[in-house]
Design an enzyme around this catalytic site. Structure first.
Site, PDB file in Angstrom:
ATOM      1  N   GLU A   1      -6.448 -11.820  -0.605  1.00  0.00           N
ATOM      2  CA  GLU A   1      -7.817 -11.321  -0.491  1.00  0.00           C
ATOM      3  C   GLU A   1      -8.820 -12.315  -1.074  1.00  0.00           C
ATOM      4  OE1 GLU A   1      -8.518  -8.026   0.780  1.00  0.00           O
ATOM      5  OE2 GLU A   1      -6.445  -8.114   1.431  1.00  0.00           O
TER       6      GLU A   1
ATOM      7  N   ASP B   1       2.331 -10.437  12.634  1.00  0.00           N
ATOM      8  CA  ASP B   1       2.017  -9.374  11.672  1.00  0.00           C
ATOM      9  C   ASP B   1       2.435  -8.022  12.235  1.00  0.00           C
ATOM     10  OD1 ASP B   1       1.002  -8.103   9.446  1.00  0.00           O
ATOM     11  OD2 ASP B   1      -1.038  -8.012  10.212  1.00  0.00           O
TER      12      ASP B   1
ATOM     13  N   GLU C   1       1.168   0.604  11.754  1.00  0.00           N
ATOM     14  CA  GLU C   1      -0.170   0.036  11.885  1.00  0.00           C
ATOM     15  C   GLU C   1      -0.487  -0.362  13.330  1.00  0.00           C
ATOM     16  OE1 GLU C   1      -0.865  -3.243   9.262  1.00  0.00           O
ATOM     17  OE2 GLU C   1      -2.812  -3.728  10.143  1.00  0.00           O
TER      18      GLU C   1
END
Lengths: 613, 613
Positions: free
Chosen positions: B240, B319, B347
């Protein structure tokens, strides 16, 4: 105790704050005149004539000036006089009366302190579910608004995320105190309400139900007791999927009139926002056409609204896009009081990062509207808690200019921009001209790289900033380009969705054919192949490429020009920082749109410029 | 006091809760065996052999069964025995030892109570910045995890939004108490930490700085004093946009080893997530290729990591997409302890609305990985505070099956699914078969309408649900299809981005050519024209259309099958409700993808089915 460092914006010539004791427009007018003219060793005398109301006349005398006007008129006259002297403009001749009686600023401030589509920081008066503000700053805000004649401020977001009832139930003393801060500047409050509010107490919001009518009557009594000069209520019905008149099989006129009758004893206006929220559609459906929605809904109600209802209509049929034709509803409601709504908050127009001066837009809208029965004007605020009020210091121009256009829709964009520039910055004359030219051109530049030929909505969903040519293409909002390998745009002619038929004959004829339709609305009204030959001989696709390339080059030129201006700090740094972001943004727009269309049509750029694969 | 109504999921045969007094695996094993076998009037005797650890053996005796094993092994043996009897499966023969010593569940729970990418409600243990849970429910969770051999639970989000330091500074007693609830089920805790944490105290996070090393040593001492059996720390470095080793010009090996040395005295593992967050790129750049990023960064570090470092690698190079090839990093790190990471949280795979059973995916990954030096396994949790634990009641299958595959990566998907179905629902045998077939096929159905031929990322940005074929096309994440009027896909062969060269020779040869590349990865590895003729004789574009149409039809068929199952309530209603959403979703996928490609290529469907304009 003020925690905020006064930023004067266009009030540079009036550096002293207005003391709290000055609590009437007359008192403020006296102080402004005295402070300004004492230095000049000139005198201003006041001739108060209540019948003139907001109107005023400036008369030159041997020792100075005489102002005639009603109480607020005198205040407006003082500012007009000072502005004229500061900018070396001729004095207004004869009695000056604001064209629109209601000149409203709609603030989308939530009680949480967030501002919906706010780009200048958090709310100036709400935080954490309650009022929280610096009274000195609110007075200064009132003074800014009063100096350009904005006379109504709607305090809370028309999308009433936090139940508006909470404001009315829990905070009336605070609303009253807040109103008192703005009153000396000729600014009255308005409140957004939620049509569905009575449900919690009487179980329904049906406008024909007597309990509902009684509930609103009680509410209005309480509200006007707290703020006797409240301008009225603002309503977005069927807002955010909450109940509206349609829920009860009532028309919007029935809903609006019920409230209007409740407000009548208090002289309040009921501003009904003609936004058809439930306009979601299936992207597969090519018959439904969102720009038609407002006209289709409201035109049959023309004449059915009470005379203290004002129907507030966005200037274009979509939603404050960079380029839209004027809303046919503004031209078609002959027997209804209308308010035209603009959006100073640059939601779709650069978010107060990219430059986008709005006066040229308004000039076009007013020219198209003519002198129709539009009895009010409204704009969504671009204000926030930033030191400079509007995120970008230049974005204050739009607030300033809005006030001037609201008083006089015949205003000239260049003059208004130059006036703002002179009042805000003491630049050498040639630089004032440079800044004026920069701003005057800024909308057409932004349009070139983001929405040329009337192609809008190619933006990032939700954020509404930055290029995303297929971002809204398959969503439920009716916001499609329908670009494919052969053509782009939507046919809104009579043979298409028929939207064009909502216009009066002259405009209808203009827009109906690609041969006569203005270039800047061509793909709004028509679906055309990429090899369509435009009036200037270029193909449609080449024109798309050319504009994107040119738009970016123009931003580069603007950035160079900006470097040369000797603006005061921090405005200089702030403007440069934002211009860098605009450059980055414009480059993305240029390249992404060019690539997007090139991938579809396969046509190379005639000038051999780089289009990425 | 429990506020939650026990939902047994696959522990239907064990309806009685485990009393709080049972605070060792041995005690739990005794109770489970006694409760279950007393009813059957059978006896189970335990033969504890500590050297067997988590391993066990089940021996049939005249009066019942004898279990041999270490303490946790005995617990595992009891569940294995009960599950075999309940499902009528043969008893496991010989000593059963979990293949991966660490079988981790990574929970992306934030202390706020939100779960990043959580689709089953809020956190089971955090709320409002602190611990907040029902101890009975946490014990039941431990029992579920223990019953399938998951032995590590990482408590907090690896994206440490709320400074992990807060957890370590302020909540160690609570962490300790929480660990005690799971310990009786053989489940140990792990904590996510933030590599940059020492900055606030010593001003740097440079791993070669002695103050930083000392800071971590002190921290570890405090943490292990509170939770002596803590499994270790999980780190996503440079997370992040916060500082990581690269900030200080150190390698990820230097960063990981520094922490690993601090953990060594406590027997802790340092799990280093091989996720290259700073992989943003310019969409114009066709040389950079995100799938290459992890291998390019970590392969040169092979052999440089200490032996208590575990490098955690996502199963594919992107991902957790619907379809990816196996990560070349998993095949290429010969001298590094690896963990392969899956994502139970759906997801990108239907968000626990659409059905997506993962065992077939894992079968493929394990088959491709072979018996390499992979020493641990991890999965992102799909758990939340929903009554049924996992949003969709069928999504519990993925948690259950993950445990079984983690113990035995040679597991057969169909057998595992059938086992879950039998343990969860007492359906008639034919319905168990129907449900098993439905789930077994669910991934291939989802793939057909969302990501056929290896085309992934055509999803709505941020939400990651629903079709948006150009949603990520111009973003900074390297997630492009590069669809244009002629072709689609990215050439990752040696002549293209060269990604294929990261694979061992056999796989490289397989993927290098469109002639040999499996259909389901064709457009992941190759850029091909729409008229490319596939092995089955169909053109590429026809195959795209066919799959989208067929995928939707298969969802319709699944919906019909689901109607026939006599599932218990509320699971039946819940499964039907979600299936309706899946149908809506699948229809959007079919139509939007077909229209998207049709607009580009202009090729009509050979079978004349409706493709919208």
């Amino acid at each position: 105790m003020s925690t905020w460092k006064t930023r004067l914006a266009w009030l540079r010539a009036l550096p002293e704050p207005i003391p709290a004791e000055a609590n009437t427009p007359a008192a403020v007018a006296e102080i402004e005149a005295k402070t300004y003219f004492d230095k000049k060793q000139e005198k201003v005398s006041f001739q108060r004539e209540e019948s003139l109301g907001e109107a005023y006349e400036i008369l030159k005398t041997a020792s100075g000036y005489t102002l005639r006007g009603g109480e607020t008129g005198l205040l407006y006259g003082v500012y007009a006089l000072i502005f004229a002297l500061e900018t070396g403009s001729p004095l207004p001749q004869g009695v000056q009366k604001p064209y629109y009686p209601l000149r409203m600023l709609n603030c989308w401030d939530n009680m949480s302190g967030d501002i919906e589509r706010g780009y200048a920081g958090r709310s100036l008066w709400f935080e954490g579910g309650r009022f929280s503000y610096d009274p000195d700053r609110i007075r200064q805000l009132g003074r800014m608004l009063g100096s350009v004649g904005i006379n109504v401020l709607c305090l809370n977001n028309v999308n009433v995320h936090q139940p508006a009832q909470e404001l009315i139930d829990g905070f009336l003393p605070e609303v009253s105190a807040f109103a008192a801060l703005l009153r000396p500047f000729g600014v009255r409050l308005m409140l957004s309400i939620d049509f569905s509010q009575p449900i919690k107490d009487v179980g329904t919001a049906d406008p024909l139900d007597e309990r509902v009518q009684g509930w609103w009557a009680d509410t209005a009594k309480r509200v006007w007791a707290a703020v006797p000069d409240l301008a009225g209520f603002l309503v977005k019905a069927d807002s955010e999927h909450r109940p509206g008149p349609n829920t009860y099989d009532r028309t919007h006129a029935e809903g609006a009139n019920m409230l209007a009758r409740v407000l009548r004893p208090f002289g309040g206006k009921l501003v009904w926002r003609a936004f058809v929220y439930n306009c979601m559609q299936d992207w597969r459906d090519t018959k439904t056409d969102r720009p038609r929605a407002a006209y289709d809904l409201y035109k049959p109600l023309d004449g059915a609204f009470d005379d203290n209802v004002i129907l507030q209509v966005k200037h274009g049929p979509y939603d404050f896009q960079v380029r839209e034709p004027v809303s046919p509803l503004l031209l078609g409601m002959e027997r209804t009081a209308l308010s035209v709504e603009f959006q100073l908050a640059q939601e779709y127009t650069g978010q107060q990062i990219d430059l986008y001066a709005m006066p040229p837009l308004w000039r076009e809208v007013f020219d198209q509207m003519g002198k129709r029965r539009v009895s009010a004007i409204a704009a969504v605020s671009n204000l926030g808690r930033d030191d400079c009020w509007t995120g970008h210091p230049f974005a204050a121009l739009n607030l300033f200019a809005y006030g001037l256009f609201a008083r006089n829709p015949d205003s000239d964009p260049e003059t208004v921009i130059r006036t703002w520039a002179k009042l805000t910055y003491a630049l050498p004359e040639d630089q004032t001209g440079t800044l004026t030219a920069l701003l005057l051109k800024s909308r057409s530049v932004y349009e070139k790289y983001t929405a040329n030929l009337g192609l809008c909505w190619m933006i990032t969903p939700n954020s509404h900033y930055g290029p995303n040519p297929y971002g809204y293409e398959f969503q439920a909002w009716g916001t499609y380009t329908r670009a494919d390998r052969n053509a782009v745009g939507i046919d809104r002619s009579e043979a298409g969705t028929g939207y064009v038929a909502q216009y009066p004959p002259a405009l209808k004829a203009l827009y109906e054919s690609p041969e006569t339709c203005p270039d800047n609305l061509l793909l709004f009204f028509h679906r055309l192949p990429y090899d369509f030959v435009m009036r200037d001989g270029r193909t449609l696709i080449q024109r798309l490429y050319d504009d994107h390339f040119e738009g970016f080059k123009q931003v580069q030129a603007m950035a160079e020009v900006l470097e040369k201006l000797t603006l005061p700090e921090p405005d200089r740094q702030e403007a440069r920082r934002r211009m860098e972001a605009q450059l980055t943004n414009a480059r993305e727009w240029r390249d992404i749109l060019n690539t997007f269309f090139h991938r579809f049509c396969g046509v190379p750029d005639a000038k051999g410029r780089k289009i990425y694969d």
